[in-house]
Design a protein around this motif. Structure first.
Motif, PDB file in Angstrom:
ATOM      1  N   THR A 152      -0.992 -11.990  -1.109  1.00  0.00           N
ATOM      2  CA  THR A 152      -0.501 -12.136  -2.483  1.00  0.00           C
ATOM      3  C   THR A 152      -0.069 -10.781  -2.998  1.00  0.00           C
ATOM      4  O   THR A 152      -0.797  -9.811  -2.861  1.00  0.00           O
ATOM      5  CB  THR A 152      -1.587 -12.672  -3.437  1.00  0.00           C
ATOM      6  N   THR A 153       1.125 -10.714  -3.550  1.00  0.00           N
ATOM      7  CA  THR A 153       1.606  -9.455  -4.127  1.00  0.00           C
ATOM      8  C   THR A 153       2.293  -9.713  -5.454  1.00  0.00           C
ATOM      9  O   THR A 153       3.320  -9.130  -5.754  1.00  0.00           O
ATOM     10  CB  THR A 153       2.593  -8.754  -3.183  1.00  0.00           C
ATOM     11  N   GLY A 154       1.762 -10.623  -6.254  1.00  0.00           N
ATOM     12  CA  GLY A 154       2.369 -10.906  -7.551  1.00  0.00           C
ATOM     13  C   GLY A 154       3.655 -11.692  -7.393  1.00  0.00           C
ATOM     14  O   GLY A 154       3.770 -12.569  -6.535  1.00  0.00           O
ATOM     15  N   GLY A 155       4.646 -11.346  -8.197  1.00  0.00           N
ATOM     16  CA  GLY A 155       5.911 -12.077  -8.178  1.00  0.00           C
ATOM     17  C   GLY A 155       6.585 -12.046  -6.825  1.00  0.00           C
ATOM     18  O   GLY A 155       7.296 -12.985  -6.448  1.00  0.00           O
TER      19      GLY A 155
ATOM     20  N   GLY B  44       5.412  -7.440  -9.789  1.00  0.00           N
ATOM     21  CA  GLY B  44       4.641  -6.255 -10.128  1.00  0.00           C
ATOM     22  C   GLY B  44       5.302  -5.423 -11.198  1.00  0.00           C
ATOM     23  O   GLY B  44       5.844  -5.934 -12.171  1.00  0.00           O
TER      24      GLY B  44
ATOM     25  N   TRP C 241       8.886  -4.227  -8.662  1.00  0.00           N
ATOM     26  CA  TRP C 241       8.836  -4.228  -7.210  1.00  0.00           C
ATOM     27  C   TRP C 241       9.977  -5.060  -6.653  1.00  0.00           C
ATOM     28  O   TRP C 241      10.407  -6.031  -7.270  1.00  0.00           O
ATOM     29  CB  TRP C 241       7.528  -4.826  -6.705  1.00  0.00           C
TER      30      TRP C 241
ATOM     31  N   MET D 265      -2.612  -8.481 -15.607  1.00  0.00           N
ATOM     32  CA  MET D 265      -2.136  -7.595 -14.573  1.00  0.00           C
ATOM     33  C   MET D 265      -2.352  -6.149 -15.017  1.00  0.00           C
ATOM     34  O   MET D 265      -2.520  -5.255 -14.212  1.00  0.00           O
ATOM     35  CB  MET D 265      -0.648  -7.890 -14.394  1.00  0.00           C
TER      36      MET D 265
ATOM     37  N   MET E 205      -1.143 -16.687  -7.080  1.00  0.00           N
ATOM     38  CA  MET E 205      -1.944 -15.745  -7.860  1.00  0.00           C
ATOM     39  C   MET E 205      -3.138 -16.453  -8.458  1.00  0.00           C
ATOM     40  O   MET E 205      -2.992 -17.357  -9.273  1.00  0.00           O
ATOM     41  CB  MET E 205      -1.071 -15.103  -8.921  1.00  0.00           C
TER      42      MET E 205
END
Lengths: 394, 382, 386
Positions: free
Chosen positions: A84-87, A378, A381, A129, A56
């Motif tokens: 990249t999709t956060g956690g 997120g 998610w 975020m 991130m």
């Protein structure tokens, strides 16, 4: 789903996870894990067709960091993809690597999840975020005491607090076996009551001891087509299936209506399409993205589709211990180590190592045929990955 | 053999200097609604979009997990939503792989960027550099491009006048493109008098700041006809990464682009690129890049860039009929818009900028200082 | 190298030589090697080699070759930090007598390992005043008390004021007091135990102003254990400290913008999904459930009830300004009148109402005097007293 061809995990590399990696810069820390993964797969960089990268940006304030990190990833001259999709980034990288190999575009793909949280402001990064016009002005980090409150309401304060602390201590005992883990405290079960009172509170009954760490670290995995996997690895961990389920931007989970969790929804779908009727029996272990021991405890119920207090019993009976009937997080989990962009990949990597038999001191003492790994990020998610010892049918 | 993947529909907003009245969700929603209207696709579990790939950037959006702001309109609520954090054309690469793998049949690609939001895009690209050595030197993509322009210009004999001709032509095409309402024609004199940004790059040699959104629907070959009668097939993809430190690279030599093109041509079964494409869309962030990338792609002779400009090869080869990036698309979406424009041409939906009888096309995207990363996609219609 | 740490080191090098003899190295050599080590901890020694054995004697005894060297250089040579040949070439090491004998001497002994001296809590506190980091204590006035338990423990107060530090024995008017076991304190000081980890696991307990303690990590330069001279400590690498920021102008758009404008008139708006009818607070462009555009706005509240209260006991500083809000604070989801189920609005509860923060309690917004069209136009919600 009809998969074009099978994909196996043939190598895993991890840097040491720690809050103190000031002796290496970002590409150097990545390189540590790259070398270990190549070594485990018996490969050199020449064997790698494509390099995947994820983290991130705002945690380290580097824009498109795969460009600089090429110094450590070895991506020069390779194809690359940055996701990249956060956690969930690490788990998404696994999904993307699976797609790139299964599609026939590549035979060998290296995926790299990375974070050097020490170099930025993690809670600030998480706060960013939120929508800049709305919750960014209200939010502080990713914490809530809501789950603790719910569990205490449902199972009584004493039992819920005890179970979450048992979960926490079990995770620490696992981390003590894992020399890559960041926080290894040497906790004993007889400290449970003391910790429940003396560890400083963060939000409600969520205390510091329950909460995941902020770590520096890299995880690298190497994925190969069936043919290549067999050439390089005695026992690959095969990717049977994976599912990604996100949730809307706003946390519309508060209030007085029941909530369907993405965890349960994803698990139901995944098990249904893979004919898993009784996950506790048919799956041999799980490596869960557990950001706190309250969530870890609560989410066992969701992922394994449990009823009533079965999840508390699993913790109380020691079933989730390394040598228990259903080991959870032999690595020590996210509470022990949390380099965010790598964290979700470490979950899949640990599950793969358990199948490959390469987990060393944290290898569970039974043959692992089927392993489940979860990623989280997120706004609630989830990504679930199912790995098997036997080659999946196509 | 993995199945073929087709582009079913393309949608774009206009690209404008400052969409002050829209946050990025509003721009993206315009694109999504257009795609749904064109194809009738929905997010239903069995037949609808199985995976959405957002293309956005945390630093440009000033937002950690930038796709989280789009989850709602990407159908990510109890659905599968991913994000590529690279040049937008890479969304096609990921979408292609996901469909060919068998995991999904229908994929939504949706990119957005508001270059106007931050004080300066150069402040963003400055952050691409390492904090110890190259940031203190003051590098950003524009400064790096200046170094590359010198190296390439010397090698291929590109002069200030060549660069001006490239800009005049790009602006000419952009002015005809209704999606670029803010881009106006310029004269040779105006370009030649434009102030220097990074020698030899002048202000008018650089792509204009813009805000906008672009999207596509991809589908597996057996599902394509549910959504369109004029699918455009992705026949080849290829990308490559060059070294990071500019001093480690031969800046004028197109190392990464040649590797990327070679891979795409190999996958598409193309042996003679010069005759393979009816039209080409290149990401020319700076004027010198148009002939340079043409050389790198093997579409004009090595070191023949100056001659190609003099002959106005862009008309013969139908290059950047859209106006290209010099017409004004954001850094992050340059290649994505190129692929979208190429697909529109092949579908016969390019309106006033429609080319004649185009059946095959190449689209190109680039990211990083002095083209550290290149990505190439080849397309074909039935 | 401080006096404390080098004292005895030269003597120890000679004292351990007999135990470090490599038999093959001294085989066939018969000679007396004299050493004159200058400096306050220096002295004279003779190393007598004969019949494969080594005897070390104090003072010079019939040396065949005599080496003269300053103590610091001799330590450096012995520890491998200074090359003997370089020292000789640069005149740091002087030799008289049969120089040829010295060439063989390099292979006589196993490498010298300095004895690790014991790290004591007392030494950690005793060296603090000499380790002050001027930038770290700048602008800070505070007394930090330390209760270190266990045999090697004790009580100290670190007083910081006007950029100076004074360490007192005993606890004196502390603003914050840390209690910790001696072993843990040593481990934290040596960097073997992370302070936050110790704190979160209850090994380190804190009473008083926590914020001061968070600045205390920067008061001192790194502690060097007595056994390790500065040459021995790993190179301290430079860390680059920067705040990076890019000023932004965020467009609000027609949906969020309409909501924010309404706040200027003390109205709270939700928007409604045309398909599932749910309300969204704040209004968003689409309903995530139905993925359709939401155009209808509905005024809600402004009063309502507490739905989910979250009391936070910590607050992170703002990454750019460094400002930290007061704790505890209560982040609340409110169910405003006209809303149901998950249609909650997230905001803050008035701090003095935190003890009464329970689900179902009625609340109303308190507005700022100046309204700017921001979510913080609502200062907080407060409990309505009957």
């Amino acid at each position: 789903m009809k998969k074009n061809r099978n994909v196996g995990v043939i190598g895993v590399g991890q840097s040491v996870f720690s809050s103190h990696r000031e002796e290496v810069n970002q590409p150097e820390m990545i390189h540590e894990a790259v070398l270990e993964a190549l070594d485990q797969a018996g490969m050199t960089m020449d064997d790698i067709d494509c390099v995947l990268h994820g983290n991130m940006e705002l945690f380290e304030m580097v824009h498109q960091p795969d460009l600089w990190h090429t110094l450590g990833t070895g991506a020069f001259g390779k194809e690359t993809l940055r996701v990249t999709t956060g956690g969930t980034t690490g788990a998404t990288l696994v999904c993307a690597a699976d797609a790139l190999v299964a599609s026939g575009l590549h035979d060998v793909v290296m995926a790299i999840g990375f974070e050097k949280l020490q170099e930025g402001h993690t809670t600030g990064g998480i706060t960013n975020m939120a929508d800049p016009l709305w919750t960014r002005k209200l939010q502080t980090g990713a914490l809530t005491g809501m789950t603790a409150t719910q569990l205490m309401d449902e199972f009584g304060e004493e039992r819920a607090k005890r179970a979450s602390m048992l979960y926490r201590i079990t995770m620490d005992k696992h981390a003590m076996n894992n020399n890559k883990a960041h926080r290894r405290l040497g906790l004993e079960f007889d400290q449970a009551e003391d910790l429940a009172i003396n560890s400083p509170p963060l939000v409600g009954e969520l205390r510091m001891i329950h909460m995941c760490s902020q770590s520096d670290g890299t995880c690298v995995m190497i994925f190969a087509s069936e043919k290549k996997a067999r050439q390089h690895c005695k026992q690959p961990a095969w990717i049977k299936d994976h599912i990604t389920v996100h949730r809307e931007e706003n946390f519309a989970i508060f209030g007085d209506a029941p909530v369907t969790t993405t965890h349960r929804y994803a698990a139901e779908k995944l098990f249904e399409r893979n004919n898993i009727m009784d996950p506790r029996k048919e799956i041999d272990m799980m490596e869960m993205y557990d950001p706190s021991s309250w969530w870890g405890l609560d989410w066992l119920r969701e992922f394994l589709l449990l009823e009533g207090d079965e999840h508390l019993e699993m913790v109380e009976n020691g079933e989730i211990a390394l040598d228990g009937a259903f080991p959870v997080n032999p690595s020590g989990g996210v509470i022990a180590s949390n380099p965010i962009g790598a964290t979700a990949m470490v979950r899949v990597a640990e599950a793969a190592m358990q199948i490959m038999g390469t987990a060393g001191d944290h290898q569970v003492p039974k043959q692992v045929n089927t392993a489940l790994a979860s990623g989280f990020g997120g706004t609630m998610w989830t990504v679930l990955t199912l790995l098997t010892r036997d080659l999946p049918g196509l | 053999m993995a199945r073929k993947v087709g582009i079913c529909a393309v949608a774009q907003t206009t690209f404008q200097r400052n969409k002050w009245d829209q946050r990025f969700q509003n721009m993206a929603l315009e694109v999504l609604e257009s795609l749904r209207e064109q194809t009738g696709v929905d997010f239903s579990e069995k037949k609808g979009i199985g995976m959405s790939i957002s293309c956005s950037d945390d630093v440009f959006d000033a937002r950690t997990i930038s796709d989280n702001g789009l989850t709602d309109l990407l159908g990510g609520h109890f659905g599968c939503e991913e994000k590529i954090a690279q040049e937008g054309i890479q969304a096609l690469y990921y979408g292609l792989a996901a469909i060919r793998s068998g995991h999904v049949d229908v994929v939504l690609l949706l990119g957005h960027c508001k270059e106007s939001q931050g004080q300066s895009r150069n402040m963003v690209t400055h952050l691409s550099f390492d904090p110890f050595y190259t940031r203190p030197v003051g590098l950003d993509y524009c400064v790096s491009a200046g170094l590359q322009a010198q190296a390439y210009g010397e090698r291929s004999g590109i002069t200030d006048e060549h660069l001006a001709r490239i800009v005049v032509r790009a602006r000419e095409k952009a002015a005809e493109n209704p999606l670029l309402p803010d881009t106006e024609r310029v004269t040779m004199e105006e370009v030649l008098a434009s102030k220097y940004l990074a020698d030899p790059i002048r202000e008018l040699h650089a792509y204009p700041v813009s805000d906008g959104s672009v999207g596509m629907i991809l589908a597996a070959e057996e599902r394509v006809h549910e959504f369109t009668d004029t699918p455009v097939w992705i026949t080849g993809v290829g990308n490559s990464m060059d070294r990071f430190f500019l001093g480690d690279r031969n800046l004028g030599a197109n190392v990464a682009l040649k590797a990327a093109a070679k891979r795409a041509y190999h996958r598409a079964g193309i042996t003679d690129p010069k005759s393979a494409f009816d039209l080409v869309e290149l990401s020319d962030q700076y004027a010198y890049q148009l002939p340079m990338w043409m050389e790198g792609l093997g579409l004009c002779n090595e070191a023949g860039g100056a001659k190609w400009v003099e002959e106005q090869g862009w008309d013969r080869d139908q290059v950047n009929l859209s106006g290209g990036m010099l017409g004004g698309n954001p850094l992050l979406l340059g290649g994505f818009v190129r692929a979208a424009e190429a697909a529109l041409q092949l579908k016969g939906e390019a309106g006033t900028r429609q080319a004649d009888k185009a059946k095959t096309a190449l689209a190109h995207g680039v990211m990083g200082p002095a083209g550290q990363f290149h990505s190439v996609v080849t397309l074909k219609r039935d | 190298m401080t006096e404390k740490t080098t004292a005895g080191l030269v003597a120890d090098i000679f004292g351990t030589m007999e135990a470090r003899v490599i038999p093959d190295g001294v085989d066939g050599i018969t000679a007396n090697y004299g050493y004159i080590i200058t400096g306050p901890n220096g002295g004279k020694w003779t190393v007598c080699v004969a019949d494969g054995r080594v005897k070390v004697m104090e003072d010079l005894v019939k040396p065949d070759v005599t080496t003269t060297c300053a103590e610091d250089d001799w330590i450096a040579i012995t520890l491998g930090k200074l090359d003997g040949m370089t020292a000789f070439s640069s005149g740091k090491l002087k030799v008289t007598g049969d120089m040829g004998l010295l060439v063989a001497a390099a292979g006589f002994f196993e490498k010298y390992q300095p004895q690790p001296a014991e790290v004591t809590v007392a030494d950690i506190f005793a060296t603090m005043e000499s380790r002050v980091n001027p930038d770290g204590v700048k602008g800070i006035t505070a007394n930090c008390g330390y209760r270190i338990t266990g045999e090697g423990g004790g009580e100290w107060t670190v007083c910081v004021a006007y950029g100076k530090v004074k360490v007192l024995e005993g606890i004196a008017n502390p603003d914050v007091t840390t209690t910790c076991a001696d072993d843990d304190w040593i481990a934290i000081t040596l960097g073997k135990l992370d302070g936050i980890t110790a704190f979160s696991s209850g090994k380190l307990k804190v009473e008083g102003n926590l914020d001061i303690l968070s600045t205390a990590a920067r008061f001192f330069k790194k502690y060097c254990p007595p056994s390790a001279g500065p040459e021995e400590a790993p190179e301290e690498l430079i860390a680059l400290k920067q705040v990076l920021s890019i000023p932004q102008t965020f467009a609000t758009g027609p949906v969020m913008g309409h909501f924010l404008n309404a706040l200027k008139e003390k109205k709270i708006l939700a928007n409604q999904c045309p398909e599932c009818q749910r309300l969204q607070i704040p209004p968003r462009e689409v309903c995530a459930e139905c993925v359709v555009r939401c155009k209808e706005f509905v005024q809600i509240g402004p009063e309502g009830i507490i739905s989910t209260p979250d009391v936070a006991y910590y607050a992170s500083p703002d990454p750019l300004t460094g400002e930290t809000r007061e704790t505890p604070y209560c982040s609340c989801h409110f169910l405003l009148d006209g809303c149901k189920g998950h249609e909650t609005m997230w905001h803050e509860l008035k701090a003095s109402d935190i003890p009464r923060a329970e689900r179902g309690v009625r609340v109303r917004p308190v507005w700022n005097d100046t309204l700017t069209g921001s979510v913080t136009d609502i200062k907080y919600f407060e409990i309505i007293d009957d």
